[in-house]
Design a protein around this motif. Structure first.
Motif, PDB file in Angstrom:
ATOM      1  N   ALA A  82     -71.462  12.184  -6.784  1.00 57.56           N
ATOM      2  CA  ALA A  82     -71.018  12.477  -7.955  1.00 57.56           C
ATOM      3  C   ALA A  82     -69.979  11.652  -8.436  1.00 57.56           C
ATOM      4  O   ALA A  82     -69.815  11.061  -9.435  1.00 57.56           O
ATOM      5  CB  ALA A  82     -70.502  14.000  -7.986  1.00 57.56           C
ATOM      6  N   ARG A  83     -69.140  11.178  -7.532  1.00 56.61           N
ATOM      7  CA  ARG A  83     -68.161  10.280  -7.798  1.00 56.61           C
ATOM      8  C   ARG A  83     -68.572   8.944  -8.077  1.00 56.61           C
ATOM      9  O   ARG A  83     -68.211   8.182  -9.313  1.00 56.61           O
ATOM     10  CB  ARG A  83     -67.378  10.050  -6.569  1.00 56.61           C
ATOM     11  CG  ARG A  83     -66.419   8.953  -6.404  1.00 56.61           C
ATOM     12  CD  ARG A  83     -65.548   8.771  -5.010  1.00 56.61           C
ATOM     13  NE  ARG A  83     -64.589   7.613  -5.458  1.00 56.61           N
ATOM     14  CZ  ARG A  83     -63.637   7.521  -4.751  1.00 56.61           C
ATOM     15  NH1 ARG A  83     -62.805   8.594  -3.988  1.00 56.61           N
ATOM     16  NH2 ARG A  83     -62.799   6.305  -4.621  1.00 56.61           N
ATOM     17  N   ARG A  84     -69.793   8.409  -7.479  1.00 53.71           N
ATOM     18  CA  ARG A  84     -70.375   7.185  -7.946  1.00 53.71           C
ATOM     19  C   ARG A  84     -70.904   7.343  -9.223  1.00 53.71           C
ATOM     20  O   ARG A  84     -70.909   6.107 -10.176  1.00 53.71           O
ATOM     21  CB  ARG A  84     -71.409   6.823  -6.926  1.00 53.71           C
ATOM     22  CG  ARG A  84     -70.984   6.378  -5.551  1.00 53.71           C
ATOM     23  CD  ARG A  84     -71.989   6.087  -4.589  1.00 53.71           C
ATOM     24  NE  ARG A  84     -71.392   5.654  -3.298  1.00 53.71           N
ATOM     25  CZ  ARG A  84     -71.901   5.749  -2.043  1.00 53.71           C
ATOM     26  NH1 ARG A  84     -73.080   6.573  -2.071  1.00 53.71           N
ATOM     27  NH2 ARG A  84     -71.459   5.224  -1.155  1.00 53.71           N
ATOM     28  N   MET A  85     -71.685   8.288  -9.705  1.00 57.32           N
ATOM     29  CA  MET A  85     -72.254   8.654 -10.990  1.00 57.32           C
ATOM     30  C   MET A  85     -71.001   8.452 -12.026  1.00 57.32           C
ATOM     31  O   MET A  85     -71.197   7.994 -13.085  1.00 57.32           O
ATOM     32  CB  MET A  85     -72.944   9.687 -11.026  1.00 57.32           C
ATOM     33  CG  MET A  85     -74.076   9.854 -10.038  1.00 57.32           C
ATOM     34  SD  MET A  85     -74.865  11.510 -10.047  1.00 57.32           S
ATOM     35  CE  MET A  85     -75.205  12.051 -11.680  1.00 57.32           C
ATOM     36  N   ARG A  86     -70.002   9.231 -11.689  1.00 52.45           N
ATOM     37  CA  ARG A  86     -68.658   9.209 -12.573  1.00 52.45           C
ATOM     38  C   ARG A  86     -68.234   7.802 -12.845  1.00 52.45           C
ATOM     39  O   ARG A  86     -67.836   7.363 -13.915  1.00 52.45           O
ATOM     40  CB  ARG A  86     -67.691  10.244 -12.038  1.00 52.45           C
ATOM     41  CG  ARG A  86     -67.052  10.983 -13.100  1.00 52.45           C
ATOM     42  CD  ARG A  86     -66.068  11.970 -12.652  1.00 52.45           C
ATOM     43  NE  ARG A  86     -65.737  11.677 -11.308  1.00 52.45           N
ATOM     44  CZ  ARG A  86     -66.061  12.659 -10.257  1.00 52.45           C
ATOM     45  NH1 ARG A  86     -67.210  13.643 -10.852  1.00 52.45           N
ATOM     46  NH2 ARG A  86     -65.814  12.585  -9.067  1.00 52.45           N
ATOM     47  N   ALA A  87     -68.058   6.968 -11.756  1.00 52.90           N
ATOM     48  CA  ALA A  87     -67.626   5.597 -11.727  1.00 52.90           C
ATOM     49  C   ALA A  87     -68.668   4.550 -12.771  1.00 52.90           C
ATOM     50  O   ALA A  87     -68.149   3.628 -13.396  1.00 52.90           O
ATOM     51  CB  ALA A  87     -67.484   4.990 -10.331  1.00 52.90           C
ATOM     52  N   GLU A  88     -70.150   4.912 -12.653  1.00 47.03           N
ATOM     53  CA  GLU A  88     -70.925   4.124 -13.461  1.00 47.03           C
ATOM     54  C   GLU A  88     -70.670   4.549 -14.954  1.00 47.03           C
ATOM     55  O   GLU A  88     -70.817   3.669 -15.757  1.00 47.03           O
ATOM     56  CB  GLU A  88     -72.234   4.379 -12.924  1.00 47.03           C
ATOM     57  CG  GLU A  88     -72.856   3.800 -11.666  1.00 47.03           C
ATOM     58  CD  GLU A  88     -72.651   2.402 -11.788  1.00 47.03           C
ATOM     59  OE1 GLU A  88     -72.824   1.523 -12.745  1.00 47.03           O
ATOM     60  OE2 GLU A  88     -72.044   1.732 -10.829  1.00 47.03           O
ATOM     61  N   LEU A  89     -70.528   5.903 -15.120  1.00 46.15           N
ATOM     62  CA  LEU A  89     -70.197   6.362 -16.744  1.00 46.15           C
ATOM     63  C   LEU A  89     -68.927   5.664 -17.007  1.00 46.15           C
ATOM     64  O   LEU A  89     -68.764   5.303 -18.450  1.00 46.15           O
ATOM     65  CB  LEU A  89     -70.167   7.648 -16.306  1.00 46.15           C
ATOM     66  CG  LEU A  89     -70.126   8.596 -17.920  1.00 46.15           C
ATOM     67  CD1 LEU A  89     -71.156   8.072 -18.909  1.00 46.15           C
ATOM     68  CD2 LEU A  89     -69.946   9.860 -17.735  1.00 46.15           C
ATOM     69  N   ASP A  90     -68.147   5.675 -16.164  1.00 45.21           N
ATOM     70  CA  ASP A  90     -66.777   5.191 -16.846  1.00 45.21           C
ATOM     71  C   ASP A  90     -66.711   3.678 -16.988  1.00 45.21           C
ATOM     72  O   ASP A  90     -66.186   3.216 -17.900  1.00 45.21           O
ATOM     73  CB  ASP A  90     -65.562   5.447 -15.730  1.00 45.21           C
ATOM     74  CG  ASP A  90     -65.287   6.807 -15.551  1.00 45.21           C
ATOM     75  OD1 ASP A  90     -65.394   7.675 -16.518  1.00 45.21           O
ATOM     76  OD2 ASP A  90     -64.622   7.284 -14.779  1.00 45.21           O
ATOM     77  N   ARG A  95     -70.306   6.120 -23.643  1.00 45.35           N
ATOM     78  CA  ARG A  95     -70.691   7.594 -22.746  1.00 45.35           C
ATOM     79  C   ARG A  95     -71.850   8.181 -23.304  1.00 45.35           C
ATOM     80  O   ARG A  95     -72.535   8.672 -22.580  1.00 45.35           O
ATOM     81  CB  ARG A  95     -69.282   8.134 -22.532  1.00 45.35           C
ATOM     82  CG  ARG A  95     -68.514   7.285 -21.883  1.00 45.35           C
ATOM     83  CD  ARG A  95     -67.167   8.137 -21.754  1.00 45.35           C
ATOM     84  NE  ARG A  95     -66.992   9.428 -20.830  1.00 45.35           N
ATOM     85  CZ  ARG A  95     -66.703   9.033 -19.612  1.00 45.35           C
ATOM     86  NH1 ARG A  95     -66.494   8.005 -19.063  1.00 45.35           N
ATOM     87  NH2 ARG A  95     -66.901  10.301 -18.825  1.00 45.35           N
ATOM     88  N   LEU A  99     -75.102   8.949 -21.217  1.00 49.89           N
ATOM     89  CA  LEU A  99     -75.527  10.137 -20.915  1.00 49.89           C
ATOM     90  C   LEU A  99     -76.807  10.815 -21.604  1.00 49.89           C
ATOM     91  O   LEU A  99     -77.756  11.207 -20.875  1.00 49.89           O
ATOM     92  CB  LEU A  99     -74.215  11.379 -21.340  1.00 49.89           C
ATOM     93  CG  LEU A  99     -73.075  11.358 -20.535  1.00 49.89           C
ATOM     94  CD1 LEU A  99     -71.906  12.038 -21.319  1.00 49.89           C
ATOM     95  CD2 LEU A  99     -73.249  11.845 -19.155  1.00 49.89           C
TER      96      LEU A  99
END
Length: 126
Positions: A82-90, A95, A99
């Motif tokens: 989840a952290r990696r996914m969030r980093a990619e989104l950021d 956004r 998404l």
């Protein structure tokens, strides 16, 4: 170092192996304990370097253990993903489009799980 230059594994693979070792442990492990658990002939300095990089990235925590440190994962495997996914989104500029593309590529089962989570329900874990 006991590895030949041509036999060198990518650092991502080493990080994954070290993390798997830490997740399997019931307690924090020192670099030497991680090296022993890996049983791969890696130099202790190599394992220490991987642990330091993971610590700098916030993926593991550490506490004093004798003259060194004992390391623990900061999150479980799903938390890290989840952290990696969030980093990619950021990292993206739009956004909403990112998404939308992500959701459009989900399987029916994943879309159903996401809908349930967004509606306050529990994920199926599938």
């Amino acid at each position: 170092m006991t590895e030949e230059r041509g036999d060198r594994r990518p650092s991502g693979e080493l990080e994954a192996s070290v993390l798997a070792t830490l997740w399997a442990a019931d307690t924090g492990l020192t670099a030497g304990e991680v090296r022993t658990a890996l049983g791969s002939g890696l130099a202790r300095t190599t394992v220490t370097t991987i642990l330091l990089r993971l610590h700098e990235k916030g993926i593991v925590t550490r506490s004093r253990s004798g003259r060194g440190y004992a390391y623990l994962p900061a999150a479980d495997a799903p938390g890290l993903s989840a952290r990696r996914m969030r980093a990619e989104l950021d990292r993206g500029e739009d956004r909403g489009r990112i998404l939308a593309r992500f959701v459009s590529d989900l399987s029916d089962e994943d879309e159903e799980t996401l809908r349930a989570l967004l509606n306050g329900g529990e994920g199926t874990g599938a």
